[in-house]
Design a protein around this motif. Sequence first.
Motif, PDB file in Angstrom:
ATOM      1  N   HIS A  74     -41.117 -15.882  58.390  1.00 31.31           N
ATOM      2  CA  HIS A  74     -40.148 -15.390  57.415  1.00 31.31           C
ATOM      3  C   HIS A  74     -40.189 -13.864  57.281  1.00 31.31           C
ATOM      4  CE1 HIS A  74     -37.335 -15.583  54.129  1.00 31.31           C
ATOM      5  NE2 HIS A  74     -38.184 -14.933  53.342  1.00 31.31           N
ATOM      6  N   PRO A  75     -41.353 -13.242  57.174  1.00 29.20           N
ATOM      7  CA  PRO A  75     -41.368 -11.776  57.092  1.00 29.20           C
ATOM      8  C   PRO A  75     -40.735 -11.095  58.313  1.00 29.20           C
ATOM      9  CG  PRO A  75     -43.463 -12.646  56.353  1.00 29.20           C
ATOM     10  CD  PRO A  75     -42.693 -13.808  56.934  1.00 29.20           C
ATOM     11  N   CYS A  76     -40.980 -11.615  59.499  1.00 25.82           N
ATOM     12  CA  CYS A  76     -40.374 -11.004  60.691  1.00 25.82           C
ATOM     13  C   CYS A  76     -38.858 -11.188  60.681  1.00 25.82           C
ATOM     14  CB  CYS A  76     -40.988 -11.590  61.963  1.00 25.82           C
ATOM     15  SG  CYS A  76     -42.666 -10.987  62.285  1.00 25.82           S
ATOM     16  N   GLU A  77     -38.403 -12.362  60.241  1.00 25.26           N
ATOM     17  CA  GLU A  77     -36.960 -12.582  60.122  1.00 25.26           C
ATOM     18  C   GLU A  77     -36.365 -11.607  59.100  1.00 25.26           C
ATOM     19  OE1 GLU A  77     -36.738 -16.723  59.071  1.00 25.26           O
ATOM     20  OE2 GLU A  77     -36.898 -17.388  61.166  1.00 25.26           O
ATOM     21  N   GLN A  78     -37.065 -11.410  57.995  1.00 24.33           N
ATOM     22  CA  GLN A  78     -36.586 -10.496  56.959  1.00 24.33           C
ATOM     23  C   GLN A  78     -36.524  -9.056  57.470  1.00 24.33           C
ATOM     24  OE1 GLN A  78     -35.014 -12.404  54.861  1.00 24.33           O
ATOM     25  NE2 GLN A  78     -35.886 -11.541  53.050  1.00 24.33           N
ATOM     26  N   MET A  79     -37.560  -8.637  58.199  1.00 28.88           N
ATOM     27  CA  MET A  79     -37.536  -7.278  58.746  1.00 28.88           C
ATOM     28  C   MET A  79     -36.395  -7.121  59.742  1.00 28.88           C
ATOM     29  SD  MET A  79     -41.491  -5.938  59.044  1.00 28.88           S
ATOM     30  CE  MET A  79     -42.136  -7.306  60.003  1.00 28.88           C
ATOM     31  N   ASP A  80     -36.175  -8.135  60.591  1.00 32.54           N
ATOM     32  CA  ASP A  80     -35.051  -8.076  61.531  1.00 32.54           C
ATOM     33  C   ASP A  80     -33.730  -7.944  60.779  1.00 32.54           C
ATOM     34  OD1 ASP A  80     -36.621  -8.260  63.816  1.00 32.54           O
ATOM     35  OD2 ASP A  80     -36.335 -10.430  64.050  1.00 32.54           O
ATOM     36  N   GLU A  81     -33.595  -8.735  59.715  1.00 29.49           N
ATOM     37  CA  GLU A  81     -32.350  -8.729  58.950  1.00 29.49           C
ATOM     38  C   GLU A  81     -32.152  -7.425  58.171  1.00 29.49           C
ATOM     39  OE1 GLU A  81     -30.669 -10.988  55.008  1.00 29.49           O
ATOM     40  OE2 GLU A  81     -31.671 -12.250  56.512  1.00 29.49           O
ATOM     41  N   ILE A  82     -33.173  -6.984  57.482  1.00 35.62           N
ATOM     42  CA  ILE A  82     -33.031  -5.819  56.600  1.00 35.62           C
ATOM     43  C   ILE A  82     -33.122  -4.497  57.358  1.00 35.62           C
ATOM     44  CG2 ILE A  82     -34.111  -4.595  54.665  1.00 35.62           C
ATOM     45  CD1 ILE A  82     -34.948  -7.442  53.634  1.00 35.62           C
ATOM     46  N   ASP A  87     -61.526 -13.755  49.505  1.00 40.58           N
ATOM     47  CA  ASP A  87     -60.175 -13.293  49.813  1.00 40.58           C
ATOM     48  C   ASP A  87     -59.346 -13.271  48.542  1.00 40.58           C
ATOM     49  OD1 ASP A  87     -60.138 -12.672  52.543  1.00 40.58           O
ATOM     50  OD2 ASP A  87     -60.020 -14.782  53.104  1.00 40.58           O
ATOM     51  N   ALA A  88     -58.268 -12.550  48.604  1.00 42.04           N
ATOM     52  CA  ALA A  88     -57.382 -12.457  47.435  1.00 42.04           C
ATOM     53  C   ALA A  88     -56.900 -13.849  47.040  1.00 42.04           C
ATOM     54  CB  ALA A  88     -56.204 -11.555  47.770  1.00 42.04           C
ATOM     55  N   GLY A  89     -56.932 -14.127  45.742  1.00 41.12           N
ATOM     56  CA  GLY A  89     -56.579 -15.444  45.234  1.00 41.12           C
ATOM     57  C   GLY A  89     -55.172 -15.896  45.562  1.00 41.12           C
ATOM     58  N   HIS A  90     -54.253 -14.968  45.701  1.00 41.36           N
ATOM     59  CA  HIS A  90     -52.868 -15.345  45.989  1.00 41.36           C
ATOM     60  C   HIS A  90     -52.688 -15.865  47.416  1.00 41.36           C
ATOM     61  CE1 HIS A  90     -53.097 -11.331  47.707  1.00 41.36           C
ATOM     62  NE2 HIS A  90     -52.076 -11.681  48.466  1.00 41.36           N
ATOM     63  N   LEU A  91     -53.663 -15.647  48.286  1.00 38.57           N
ATOM     64  CA  LEU A  91     -53.510 -16.078  49.678  1.00 38.57           C
ATOM     65  C   LEU A  91     -53.379 -17.586  49.823  1.00 38.57           C
ATOM     66  CD1 LEU A  91     -55.835 -13.886  51.913  1.00 38.57           C
ATOM     67  CD2 LEU A  91     -53.351 -13.927  51.807  1.00 38.57           C
ATOM     68  N   PHE A  92     -54.064 -18.352  48.985  1.00 41.37           N
ATOM     69  CA  PHE A  92     -54.020 -19.808  49.144  1.00 41.37           C
ATOM     70  C   PHE A  92     -52.585 -20.315  49.090  1.00 41.37           C
ATOM     71  CE2 PHE A  92     -53.932 -24.168  47.608  1.00 41.37           C
ATOM     72  CZ  PHE A  92     -54.673 -24.782  48.605  1.00 41.37           C
ATOM     73  N   ALA A  93     -51.880 -19.999  48.029  1.00 37.85           N
ATOM     74  CA  ALA A  93     -50.499 -20.478  47.893  1.00 37.85           C
ATOM     75  C   ALA A  93     -49.621 -19.916  48.998  1.00 37.85           C
ATOM     76  CB  ALA A  93     -49.940 -20.115  46.519  1.00 37.85           C
ATOM     77  N   ALA A  94     -49.786 -18.660  49.335  1.00 35.68           N
ATOM     78  CA  ALA A  94     -48.942 -18.048  50.361  1.00 35.68           C
ATOM     79  C   ALA A  94     -49.114 -18.722  51.714  1.00 35.68           C
ATOM     80  CB  ALA A  94     -49.238 -16.553  50.463  1.00 35.68           C
ATOM     81  N   ILE A  95     -50.367 -18.914  52.133  1.00 33.66           N
ATOM     82  CA  ILE A  95     -50.541 -19.495  53.475  1.00 33.66           C
ATOM     83  C   ILE A  95     -50.217 -20.981  53.505  1.00 33.66           C
ATOM     84  CG2 ILE A  95     -52.174 -17.726  54.221  1.00 33.66           C
ATOM     85  CD1 ILE A  95     -54.422 -19.719  53.849  1.00 33.66           C
ATOM     86  N   GLN A  96     -50.245 -21.640  52.364  1.00 33.19           N
ATOM     87  CA  GLN A  96     -49.882 -23.064  52.328  1.00 33.19           C
ATOM     88  C   GLN A  96     -48.367 -23.252  52.195  1.00 33.19           C
ATOM     89  OE1 GLN A  96     -52.115 -25.344  53.061  1.00 33.19           O
ATOM     90  NE2 GLN A  96     -53.769 -23.857  52.981  1.00 33.19           N
ATOM     91  N   ARG A  97     -47.735 -22.460  51.364  1.00 31.44           N
ATOM     92  CA  ARG A  97     -46.311 -22.669  51.066  1.00 31.44           C
ATOM     93  C   ARG A  97     -45.366 -21.866  51.936  1.00 31.44           C
ATOM     94  NH1 ARG A  97     -46.965 -22.799  44.541  1.00 31.44           N
ATOM     95  NH2 ARG A  97     -47.660 -24.963  44.406  1.00 31.44           N
ATOM     96  N   GLU A  98     -45.791 -20.697  52.381  1.00 30.33           N
ATOM     97  CA  GLU A  98     -44.892 -19.837  53.156  1.00 30.33           C
ATOM     98  C   GLU A  98     -44.969 -20.096  54.655  1.00 30.33           C
ATOM     99  OE1 GLU A  98     -42.652 -17.984  51.618  1.00 30.33           O
ATOM    100  OE2 GLU A  98     -43.498 -18.619  49.695  1.00 30.33           O
TER     101      GLU A  98
END
Length: 182
Positions: free
Chosen positions: A16-24, A133-144
């Motif tokens: 998703h981030p690479c798609e976003q960079m391509d788009e934006i 590791d940063a606490g937000h990583l769990f949700a990001a790597i599981q959901r994104e």
Amino acid sequence: LRPGQIVFDVGSVKLHPCEQMDEILGDAIAHVGTHPLFGPLSLARGDRPLRVVLCPSPAHAQAAQQVAELFRALDCEVIELDAASHDRAMARTHAMAFFLAKGLIDFGVEDSLTLAPPSFQGMRRMLDAVRGDAGHLFAAIQRENPYAQQAREQLLAALDAVHRQLQTPADDDSLAIPGSTP
């Protein structure tokens, strides 16, 4: 941002981030997806080699070469993958380490266990790494990561199969854990 600059992210998920960079950013601003496979704890431990995954934009090959040179100058091994291949690999490694660690922590495994045998020490290091590791990583790597759910389901199915196998009388040789392959 202006032409001549290079934008690169350092996130754990790439599709998703690479798609976003391509788009934006498009063709106007050079961009590259990157994922350093290390963080503050692994740097503090002196883990080597330091690896970085590069997911180049097809429109910006030169930028990818420059970013690769930057990471090599920092003594990193550079691995080039497309974003989907990166996310598939991370779903079976990074996401699974976090998934198992979260389950073990929620299960009540304590890292102060005095009776933990050497076979548990690797798991203890995994728990320490995930906690650090940063606490937000769990949700990001599981959901994104679009491949993480399937990897979790496959792992749970494999664990369930082992559980069911242990509930039926069987030859102990069929329960043996295979050795590593050279």
